[in-house]
Write an enzyme that holds these catalytic residues in place. Structure first.
Site, PDB file in Angstrom:
ATOM      1  N   ARG A  28       0.830  -1.079   0.077  1.00 15.74           N
ATOM      2  CA  ARG A  28      -0.094   0.046  -0.058  1.00 15.74           C
ATOM      3  C   ARG A  28       0.758   1.109  -0.073  1.00 15.74           C
ATOM      4  O   ARG A  28       0.555   2.344  -0.882  1.00 15.74           O
ATOM      5  CB  ARG A  28      -1.191  -0.011   1.273  1.00 15.74           C
ATOM      6  CG  ARG A  28      -1.948  -0.963   1.014  1.00 15.74           C
ATOM      7  CD  ARG A  28      -3.176  -1.131   2.116  1.00 15.74           C
ATOM      8  NE  ARG A  28      -2.424  -1.264   3.542  1.00 15.74           N
ATOM      9  CZ  ARG A  28      -2.819  -1.329   4.651  1.00 15.74           C
ATOM     10  NH1 ARG A  28      -3.985  -0.975   4.778  1.00 15.74           N
ATOM     11  NH2 ARG A  28      -2.395  -1.795   5.600  1.00 15.74           N
ATOM     12  N   ASN A  46      -6.563  -2.581   1.710  1.00 17.29           N
ATOM     13  CA  ASN A  46      -6.619  -4.086   1.625  1.00 17.29           C
ATOM     14  C   ASN A  46      -8.175  -4.685   1.885  1.00 17.29           C
ATOM     15  O   ASN A  46      -8.823  -3.857   2.461  1.00 17.29           O
ATOM     16  CB  ASN A  46      -5.713  -4.545   3.055  1.00 17.29           C
ATOM     17  CG  ASN A  46      -4.295  -4.404   2.707  1.00 17.29           C
ATOM     18  OD1 ASN A  46      -3.939  -4.293   1.487  1.00 17.29           O
ATOM     19  ND2 ASN A  46      -3.515  -4.623   3.894  1.00 17.29           N
TER      20      ASN A  46
END
Length: 785
Positions: A28, A46
């Site tokens: 990320r 996520n």
């Protein structure tokens, strides 16, 4: 489409789903930085299947961003799949990292089915964290739990997905202000690193005696003092406890060997640096890559200086299992001690590794003089992995910490999810769904309640992490295996029994991406499978283990084998190779005088006579074609080993004694018994005996035996190829962990212009059997549809 004012490049918004090992590896933050670099707006987060992104900006920038998702991914990431859909531009400012969605995987167009996220394996401490560990100015100086998004614990601390701190064993350690700042700063390398911590908020290290009493304020320095004094220290690692002692001390190593009840099997050694490994062993480029790999396996290396470690570390062994430090605690110990240490599994022989603190104190209290412990729980026990360099590749011998639970991608999809339960020894389990086969960490030998509990826990944990509900359960045909009983007791699942050696061959085929054959395409679908191991349940009531199969992943035909001989005493013949010598010599020496005057016969005395009478009687006993038992017989005839204390010991020591510089071998007969090719093992043992009686050097006799068996394998495969037109050969089974035999066999087969497959992703031994079982079950499922 809308356009940005003043720009010709139109605006594009995409929804992206990324699957693979993309959680817990800094993916990320990487996406966030990449989006900022390309000037995009949107968000990344996520869910329980992977990473989801929405990104918007000029078309050219979006295209560059999408390319970077694969090309520039973080070092620990594995991008398996990138799905992109076009969305309506929505505008917005900036690019954000959003909270994880735990409700289930959702794509840009709605729900996406079951969870498919992949949990990363544990990874060795990175260079940036090491620099902090030894920097007196850093706030994490000498802190044994330093980590970041590029390193540290993963699989062994994960309780559930998505991989966020509350779902790990770090949940009990709230972040301090400084760590929270790092965790929430997209520019920091600890951004969303779930195990992030420091001395103010993270786990604490202690050193205690076996009664749990503190032994000092500086645990590392006190542990080093004890190691220098020759004591045994139990060290809590990533996947369980190790037992450590000074590898240069004969008395310390001998004491550990005695307390652990490990009479002969070699210990692994940990050294501080690659240069230290080179001082002990021959380290080529392949071995060096394996040693410094983020997985940090034990690497089996040829010893350069036998006096570099104590004789008791690896008695009589020309190879040494070496590894480099992979946790900050290991680095601190090795740096201060400045000497190699034995680092072996924290257990008594044949038991699973201890991984909870109470269990370690209870089971290791009689072995360790002190315990170096900490308060971060281990959720999944995982032994160290072991690899063996061969032909430029690090071939797995034991696939566990650092590898599990990263999946193996297969060339064909499994029609229905499969649970494969593995074998009795070196057990692993495998869960397969889609095109992924998730092989568990090494579980061990299913011979006690604790290991069996670990077996069931592994199935439950992997099923939960990967959201796989099996419809099919694959198992070995041996009815007395605990794994078989477990499989047959699973109600509601379709059982698939897989013959042991067929599973070995299928594992090798799929390991090489040749797992599409369903038995419907003629000769091109088939391979000649050579499965050599110690024991496998045969279809004809005998114990198989020296097999030549004409196989697809769905089915097989037995077309050859080593000649069968009795196993006097049954399982006792596995523990006492001299019994196999008696059996093989009886078959090779009927009417020949002097057999009972052999050295092996004199060593056993009356017991030899009893076994010879048993062999001459009409009493029923198991019959075997096992290659492992053939090695046992030769080892006993040559005086290498009459009894064993661990599986495969006689064969391992026979290989150790062979002179690999010799290439000649004995002639071996191959008979045609009604279309079945039978390799004359008794005749080969007789040739070994004759050469030995002439006073030929043992190293030369052992080499000639290896070369003869390799040549016999090649001749048998060539005959099968000539009869069938099949020219693909797959080598599997634990006997092919023997590098000398494997090398000569491959050379002989390639010399006959046959294509040879060997293992590279899963072990050739029973540690890879569950993978083969899953592949067979999937192929049969496809063939029925």
């Amino acid at each position: 489409m809308d356009t940005l004012e003043g720009l010709a490049d139109p605006i594009r918004r995409v929804g992206v789903r990324i699957e693979g090992v993309v959680q817990g590896v800094g993916f990320r933050p990487f996406v966030h930085a990449s989006a900022q670099r390309f000037g995009l707006t949107g968000h990344v987060g996520n869910d329980t299947a992977g990473v989801v992104i929405e990104a918007e900006g000029p078309c050219e920038a979006v295209a560059g961003f999408l390319t970077s998702l694969r090309a520039d991914a973080p070092p620990l990431a594995t991008v398996e799949q990138v799905d992109v859909v076009e969305l309506v531009p929505a505008g917005g400012r900036g690019f954000r990292i959003v909270d994880s969605d735990t409700s289930g995987p959702r794509g840009p167009r709605g729900p996406r089915g079951p969870r498919r996220t992949l949990v990363s394996a544990d990874s060795a401490t990175c260079e940036a964290c090491l620099a902090e560990l030894f920097d007196p100015r850093d706030r994490r100086y000498r802190y044994p739990f330093v980590n970041c998004t590029d390193c540290g614990p993963r699989y062994t601390i994960v309780r559930d997905v998505p991989y966020d701190r509350p779902n790990t064993t770090m949940a009990g350690f709230p972040l301090c202000g400084e760590c929270a700042r790092e965790y929430h700063d997209p520019a920091d390398r600890r951004f969303h690193a779930q195990p992030v911590c420091c001395p103010d908020c993270g786990p604490r290290l202690r050193i205690v005696d076996p009664a749990g009493r503190s032994l000092g304020a500086d645990p590392v320095s006190r542990a080093v003092e004890l190691l220098r004094a020759g004591d045994v220290v139990a060290v809590k690692g990533l996947g369980g406890y190790h037992l450590a002692t000074d590898a240069t001390s004969d008395s310390a190593t001998a004491a550990l060997r005695s307390r652990k009840h490990r009479e002969d099997k070699a210990f692994a050694v940990m050294v501080a640096t690659l240069d230290d490994a080179r001082r002990l062993c021959a380290v080529d480029d392949c071995a060096a890559r394996a040693l410094v790999d983020r997985r940090r396996p034990i690497v089996l290396l040829d010893r350069r200086h036998p006096d570099g470690v104590a004789d008791a570390v690896a008695p009589g062994n020309r190879r040494l299992g070496v590894m480099l430090p992979y946790t900050p605690l290991h680095h601190l110990l090795l740096r201060e001690l400045a000497a190699p240490i034995v680092l072996t599994s924290g257990n008594v022989s044949d038991e699973p590794i201890a991984y909870t603190d109470d269990d370690a104190l209870a089971r290791l209290g009689g072995i360790a003089d002190a315990f170096l412990v900490h308060d971060r729980p281990i959720h999944v026990r995982a032994d160290d992995s072991v690899v063996s360099p061969w032909r430029g590749d690090a071939v797995p011998v034991r696939r566990s910490r650092g590898y599990a639970p990263e999946p193996i991608t297969c060339s064909r999809e499994f029609p229905r999810p499969v649970l494969a339960c593995g074998a009795e020894l070196k057990n692993t389990v495998c869960l397969a769904s889609g095109r992924r086969a998730v092989l568990s960490h090494h579980i061990g030998d299913l011979k006690n309640a604790e290991t069996l509990r670990s077996f069931t826990e592994a199935i439950e944990h992997l099923s939960r992490l990967f959201d796989i509900e099996p419809a099919v359960v694959a198992h070995d045909l041996h009815p007395d295996y605990a794994s078989t009983r477990y499989a047959l007791e699973r109600t509601g699942l379709d059982p698939v029994g897989v013959q042991h050696h067929h599973a070995h061959v299928a594992a090798c085929l799929a390991d090489n991406g040749v797992d599409g054959g369903d038995g419907v395409g003629g000769a091109d679908d088939r391979a000649i499978g050579v499965a050599f191991d110690g024991t496998g349940y045969g279809l004809d009531g005998t114990v198989w283990g020296g097999e030549f199969l004409l196989a697809t992943c769905a089915d097989f035909e037995r077309v050859g084998h080593l000649a069968t001989v009795p196993m006097p005493g049954g399982e006792a013949a596995v523990r006492e190779p001299w019994r196999m010598a008696a059996a093989y010599l009886r078959g090779a020496t009927d009417g020949v005088d002097g057999v009972d005057d052999l050295a092996v016969a004199r060593r056993q005395g009356a017991r030899w006579d009893q076994v010879r009478r048993l062999l001459d009687s009409r009493l029923s006993m198991p019959v075997t074609s096992s290659a492992g038992r053939l090695f046992d017989a030769v080892a006993a005839v040559l005086g290498v080993r009459d009894t064993v204390t661990y599986e495969g010991q006689a064969a391992i020591e026979l290989e150790q004694r062979a002179d690999v510089g010799h290439s000649d071998g004995y002639e071996v007969g191959i008979a045609d018994d009604g279309g079945m090719l039978v390799v004359d093992g008794p005749g080969l043992v007789r040739a070994v005996l004759d050469d030995h009686r002439r006073g030929t050097d043992l190293a030369l006799v052992a080499a000639r035996f290896h070369n003869a068996l390799a040549a016999a394998v090649a001749r048998t495969c060539r005959e099968i190829a000539d009869r069938t037109g099949v020219r693909l050969v797959a080598l599997s089974g634990g006997v092919f962990a023997n590098r000398f035999l494997l090398t000569r066999t491959v050379e002989a087969l390639e010399g006959d212009n046959l294509t040879v497959l060997t293992h590279s992703r899963v072990p050739c031994n029973d540690g890879g059997l569950s993978f083969g079982q899953a592949v067979v079950a999937g192929a049969r499922d496809r063939a029925m549809r």
